[in-house]
Design a protein around this motif. Structure first.
Motif, mmCIF file in Angstrom:
data_model
loop_
_atom_site.group_PDB
_atom_site.id
_atom_site.type_symbol
_atom_site.label_atom_id
_atom_site.label_comp_id
_atom_site.label_asym_id
_atom_site.label_seq_id
_atom_site.Cartn_x
_atom_site.Cartn_y
_atom_site.Cartn_z
ATOM 1 N N VAL A 100 -5.983 10.394 -4.095
ATOM 2 C CA VAL A 100 -6.390 8.987 -4.062
ATOM 3 C C VAL A 100 -6.861 8.528 -5.436
ATOM 4 O O VAL A 100 -6.468 7.465 -5.928
ATOM 5 C CB VAL A 100 -7.486 8.769 -3.003
ATOM 6 C CG1 VAL A 100 -8.069 7.357 -3.108
ATOM 7 C CG2 VAL A 100 -6.922 9.000 -1.607
ATOM 8 N N LYS A 106 -0.220 6.412 -0.830
ATOM 9 C CA LYS A 106 -0.386 5.068 -0.314
ATOM 10 C C LYS A 106 -1.276 5.092 0.931
ATOM 11 O O LYS A 106 -1.283 6.071 1.681
ATOM 12 C CB LYS A 106 0.976 4.459 0.060
ATOM 13 C CG LYS A 106 1.855 4.118 -1.123
ATOM 14 C CD LYS A 106 3.124 3.422 -0.677
ATOM 15 C CE LYS A 106 2.827 2.059 -0.068
ATOM 16 N NZ LYS A 106 2.282 1.098 -1.064
ATOM 17 N N GLU A 107 -1.977 4.003 1.140
ATOM 18 C CA GLU A 107 -2.773 3.855 2.351
ATOM 19 C C GLU A 107 -1.842 3.735 3.558
ATOM 20 O O GLU A 107 -0.759 3.145 3.466
ATOM 21 C CB GLU A 107 -3.658 2.615 2.250
ATOM 22 C CG GLU A 107 -4.596 2.423 3.421
ATOM 23 C CD GLU A 107 -5.476 1.199 3.275
ATOM 24 O OE1 GLU A 107 -6.177 0.860 4.259
ATOM 25 O OE2 GLU A 107 -5.453 0.565 2.191
ATOM 26 N N ASN A 109 -1.271 2.329 7.353
ATOM 27 C CA ASN A 109 -1.748 1.295 8.275
ATOM 28 C C ASN A 109 -1.553 1.756 9.718
ATOM 29 O O ASN A 109 -0.549 1.444 10.347
ATOM 30 C CB ASN A 109 -1.003 -0.019 8.027
ATOM 31 C CG ASN A 109 -1.248 -0.573 6.634
ATOM 32 O OD1 ASN A 109 -2.394 -0.734 6.228
ATOM 33 N ND2 ASN A 109 -0.181 -0.831 5.893
ATOM 34 N N THR A 127 -9.445 10.370 5.462
ATOM 35 C CA THR A 127 -10.116 9.105 5.210
ATOM 36 C C THR A 127 -10.968 9.181 3.948
ATOM 37 O O THR A 127 -11.801 10.077 3.806
ATOM 38 C CB THR A 127 -10.998 8.722 6.415
ATOM 39 O OG1 THR A 127 -10.197 8.709 7.605
ATOM 40 C CG2 THR A 127 -11.611 7.351 6.210
ATOM 41 N N LYS A 131 -10.744 4.215 4.143
ATOM 42 C CA LYS A 131 -9.312 3.941 4.211
ATOM 43 C C LYS A 131 -8.538 5.205 4.565
ATOM 44 O O LYS A 131 -8.898 6.307 4.120
ATOM 45 C CB LYS A 131 -8.810 3.381 2.883
ATOM 46 C CG LYS A 131 -9.429 2.037 2.508
ATOM 47 C CD LYS A 131 -8.890 1.530 1.174
ATOM 48 C CE LYS A 131 -9.492 0.184 0.815
ATOM 49 N NZ LYS A 131 -8.984 -0.318 -0.487
ATOM 50 N N TYR A 133 -5.306 7.638 4.422
ATOM 51 C CA TYR A 133 -4.258 7.931 3.452
ATOM 52 C C TYR A 133 -3.243 8.969 3.942
ATOM 53 O O TYR A 133 -2.443 9.470 3.161
ATOM 54 C CB TYR A 133 -4.873 8.412 2.139
ATOM 55 C CG TYR A 133 -5.541 7.295 1.374
ATOM 56 C CD1 TYR A 133 -4.811 6.470 0.525
ATOM 57 C CD2 TYR A 133 -6.909 7.062 1.511
ATOM 58 C CE1 TYR A 133 -5.424 5.450 -0.177
ATOM 59 C CE2 TYR A 133 -7.534 6.033 0.822
ATOM 60 C CZ TYR A 133 -6.786 5.229 -0.021
ATOM 61 O OH TYR A 133 -7.388 4.207 -0.706
ATOM 62 N N ASN A 301 1.768 12.641 4.123
ATOM 63 C CA ASN A 301 1.289 11.537 3.301
ATOM 64 C C ASN A 301 2.463 10.809 2.660
ATOM 65 O O ASN A 301 3.554 11.370 2.527
ATOM 66 C CB ASN A 301 0.337 12.063 2.226
ATOM 67 C CG ASN A 301 -0.790 12.895 2.801
ATOM 68 O OD1 ASN A 301 -0.617 14.076 3.074
ATOM 69 N ND2 ASN A 301 -1.934 12.300 3.005
ATOM 70 N N SER A 304 2.951 7.205 -3.475
ATOM 71 C CA SER A 304 2.807 5.851 -4.005
ATOM 72 C C SER A 304 4.052 5.416 -4.771
ATOM 73 O O SER A 304 4.208 4.242 -5.091
ATOM 74 C CB SER A 304 1.577 5.777 -4.916
ATOM 75 O OG SER A 304 1.709 6.676 -6.004
#
Length: 412
Positions: A100, A106-107, A109, A127, A131, A133, A301, A304
């Motif tokens: 992170v 990336k986060e 959703n 977390t 947030k 991840y 994960n 990004s």
């Protein structure tokens, strides 16, 4: 041909990098693949059916590459910016803080229902600052493996002191007991049971990197205690250092040790080796406390650098759902983090899953913050010089903690 190319590529990578980095980059960059997924070595079989189903439902092509999961984040640092990295990858939860901070993930959703479908600890491990991840792939902690041909279950000592005494009085050609106590990952179970800790936490559960409890009185007592397995020559010399894990596993496979502490990753290899083995939760400590083994979480994960974030997120939600997690467990024996599966007959009736579940009640998550990196870097060498008899536990741990604190202060 597409499916065959996936298998061949995964196999070649797993067998020692027979493809050059340039060749791998060229393959990864092929536009026929909508997603590139990095999976753990020998674990691709666990998601093969799910990948095919996802491809069919979404009309996409996915390339699965097997790579050692603990090294994937490091590889992403280079391959991501070069455009040859994955869209989805897997890593141990203790790397999440670093990922992170470096902007490598990336986060995700995920709604509350999805989060609630996993064990609380596994979601917590993904977390950072409120947030999410990643999504949990599996949970693991150390367990005791024993060779049923060398020792009967009713003869297994219930305590670590019992294993020490058995090792002292052992007259067979096989070692009684082996563990990698020169590595914090394994020794933390003893240290934690004596009151040591990695980072203290505030009232909100936030870790305090400046408050390190790896050289307090309990930690020193714990390390001093396990060091006698080495100094009294109850363990072989070759078990200290990077090759120690290979020595331990080889001796167990060869039938030259009655019991070892290891993790769920060896369930399939020990089974394939034809071993007649059993599994149990870890023995109690001399002070009567449970070993507070490290609780590990593997996750999926999203890089990004992905150019297809929405598809990558849909894949993450799909690959970790209850149905696909059960299939992955059946194929790989990696215990799923999905809450509903903890009571599924396939999981409950498995001795290894039961042992992991029992031990997990006393296991502790590794802090998922970037300051954890220096803990590993400092503590393993410190433990090794203690086990080699080159320093006392107090001396080595004091130096290691000082180095952890000073190095992490520079990160602030």
């Amino acid at each position: 041909m597409k499916k065959l190319s996936k298998v061949l590529l995964s196999s070649m990578l797993a067998l020692g990098g027979l493809l050059s980095n340039a060749a791998v980059s060229q393959v990864n960059a092929q536009e026929e693949y909508d997603l590139v997924v990095w999976e753990d070595v020998n674990k691709g079989i666990g998601i093969a059916a799910a990948v095919e189903k996802f491809e069919a439902e979404h009309g996409v092509n996915i390339l699965v590459i097997e790579k050692a999961y603990a090294q994937q984040l490091e590889d992403l640092r280079l391959d991501g910016p070069a455009g040859s990295g994955p869209d989805v990858f897997t890593m141990p939860a203790d790397q999440i803080g670093t990922a992170v901070v470096e902007g490598l993930v990336k986060e995700v959703n995920a709604d509350d229902a999805v989060k609630a479908s996993f064990t609380e600890a596994s979601i917590q491990s993904q977390t950072v600052d409120g947030k999410l991840y990643g999504l949990p792939k599996s949970v693991e902690t150390q367990i005791l493996y024993y060779n049923k041909d060398l020792i009967a279950e009713e003869d297994l000592p219930d305590t670590l002191e019992g294993w020490y005494e058995l090792s002292q009085n052992n007259t067979s050609d096989a070692y009684a007991f082996l563990a990698l106590f020169d590595q914090l990952y394994y020794t933390m179970g003893v240290i934690g049971g004596y009151g040591g800790y990695i980072f203290n936490q505030d009232e909100n559960g936030n870790y305090l990197p400046e408050d390190v409890g790896l050289n307090n009185a309990g930690a020193v007592e714990a390390v001093d205690y396990v060091s006698k397995f080495y100094t009294e020559k109850l363990f072989p010399d070759g078990i200290i250092g990077e090759q120690g894990i290979n020595v331990l596993e080889a001796l167990f496979v060869e039938g030259r040790v009655q019991a070892v502490i290891s993790g769920p990753w060896n369930l399939e290899p020990f089974t394939s080796a034809g071993l007649n083995y059993g599994v149990k939760e870890l023995p109690l400590l001399p002070n009567g406390e449970h070993m507070q083994s490290v609780a590990g979480v593997k996750s999926y994960n999203i890089s990004s650098y992905t150019k297809n974030p929405e598809l990558a997120e849909a894949f993450l939600l799909f690959i970790t759902n209850e149905e696909n997690s059960l299939v992955r467990y059946e194929e790989t024996l990696e215990v799923p983090a999905v809450l509903a599966l903890s009571e599924h007959p396939t999981v409950v009736e498995n001795d290894a899953a039961e042992a992991i579940a029992l031990q997990s009640e006393h296991a502790k998550l590794v802090p998922g913050i970037v300051q954890m990196n220096e803990v590993w870097n400092s503590m393993d060498p410190a433990l090794q010089i203690v086990m080699n008899g080159q320093a006392t536990a107090q001396e080595a741990l004091d130096i290691a903690v000082q180095q952890i604190i000073s190095t992490n202060q520079a990160l602030q």
